[in-house]
Write an enzyme that holds these catalytic residues in place. Sequence first.
Site, short mmCIF file in Angstrom:
data_model
loop_
_atom_site.label_atom_id
_atom_site.label_comp_id
_atom_site.label_asym_id
_atom_site.label_seq_id
_atom_site.Cartn_x
_atom_site.Cartn_y
_atom_site.Cartn_z
N LYS A 163 34.67 38.31 31.50
CA LYS A 163 34.67 36.89 32.22
C LYS A 163 35.69 35.75 31.59
O LYS A 163 35.12 35.92 30.25
CB LYS A 163 33.31 36.73 32.70
CG LYS A 163 32.74 37.55 33.66
CD LYS A 163 33.08 37.23 35.00
CE LYS A 163 32.36 38.03 36.06
NZ LYS A 163 32.69 37.76 37.44
N ASP A 188 38.43 38.47 34.49
CA ASP A 188 38.08 37.90 35.80
C ASP A 188 37.82 36.49 35.58
O ASP A 188 36.91 35.95 34.77
CB ASP A 188 36.59 38.68 36.50
CG ASP A 188 36.14 38.15 37.59
OD1 ASP A 188 37.02 37.55 38.32
OD2 ASP A 188 35.18 38.51 38.12
N GLU A 213 41.58 39.19 37.54
CA GLU A 213 40.97 39.36 38.88
C GLU A 213 40.82 37.96 39.44
O GLU A 213 40.20 37.11 38.64
CB GLU A 213 39.58 40.05 38.90
CG GLU A 213 38.65 40.25 39.95
CD GLU A 213 37.40 40.69 39.66
OE1 GLU A 213 37.15 41.34 38.85
OE2 GLU A 213 36.65 41.07 40.64
N ASP A 238 39.25 39.62 44.79
CA ASP A 238 37.94 39.61 44.99
C ASP A 238 37.25 38.61 45.92
O ASP A 238 37.60 39.04 47.36
CB ASP A 238 37.21 39.51 43.68
CG ASP A 238 35.51 39.50 43.72
OD1 ASP A 238 35.06 39.54 45.04
OD2 ASP A 238 34.91 39.47 42.71
N LYS A 262 33.62 44.81 47.46
CA LYS A 262 32.08 44.70 47.64
C LYS A 262 31.57 44.69 49.00
O LYS A 262 31.87 43.71 49.57
CB LYS A 262 31.46 43.27 46.75
CG LYS A 262 32.03 43.12 45.43
CD LYS A 262 31.84 41.63 44.90
CE LYS A 262 32.15 41.35 43.47
NZ LYS A 262 32.31 40.05 43.10
#
Length: 370
Positions: A163, A188, A213, A238, A262
Amino acid sequence: MRIERVELFMVRLPLKRAYETSGSRETHQTHVLARVESEGAVGWGESVAPEQPWYSGETPKTVWYALDEVILPQLLGVDLGGPADTDLKLAWIREHRMAKATIEMAIWDLFAKREGVSLSKLLGGTRTRIPCGVAIGIHPTVESLIETIERELAGGYQRVKLKIKPGADGHVAEAVRNRFPNLKFMLDANSAYTLADLQLFKRIDAYHPMMIEQPLAHDDIVDHATLQKEIATPVCLDESIHTSEDARKAVDIGATKIINIKAGRVGGHASAKRVHDVSAERNVPVWCGGMLEFGIGRAHNVHLASLPNFSLPGDVSASERYFETEIIGEPFTVAKDGTMKVPAGPGIGVTVLEDVIRTLALQTKEYRPG
Ligand code: MG
């Protein structure tokens, strides 16, 4: 199959370690669990909405509200011909995708159990083991991040996702690449940047991450297409992808080369399969994202990730990384080769610890056809 009974449970578990992203710092996860019953079979689902609305507008309380007021009244007593029918019945309800997914996925589990097949088989999965990666939150120092990466690699993970946020980005990528010349790592950003940060992304190209991401706004695809034209690192979307139509448009305008799926974000397994298929038709690989799921949500992810176009390691990792308390009897573990076994038993293929769930639940409600 007629939905005879539904129970909801609100369960809050502490995380072993606080988890920081560009939008949040979380110490607990609160998920709504759905137990659905028909003709003696039982299916389970789990919501993925974080406690605060930093990822999307949904939270455990909005999930509960939407299920209680709007979604469950559409399903109780209704005769469903197949697992994909839930998605059709709920299609008129806008947004609330994490709430819909909670019950939609429980119903897929129920159908698979009634047919005596694994959820993977019912979904069209082709893998018996899936490649695993791990998502690592923002660390206070680069040194502590590198220690965590070393520990995860020793655990067998095939790729790490880091992250990032403004102030913890370019130098993090540089330090990680210098320390691990061959590491498969990705970044991300959870929407922390704008096109004004183009120079940062160009700098990051030099460290060869597998992908970056969701660097730009959570509801954008147009600026992502502009960014992708300027940088070598593949963009992976995402937050921006809620439906297979979103995926089609994003791929066709060049906004993304990889998609994170997801099931919770897109409204359940039927929608996740459509995103998977649209991506496969366009030769865009997908991988399975994670939302710090408990055991039930984790099991659903493992089955979904057995579909053929999930060709990159996802964020499906061992439960013990995150939680002390387990709500399933067979916690997911990662083998030394960095893969995880897809349970072969009926449905999600794990034993749900109902007593534990009933003891832990902060709130419960039972529904039967009126
Ligand atoms: Mg993400």
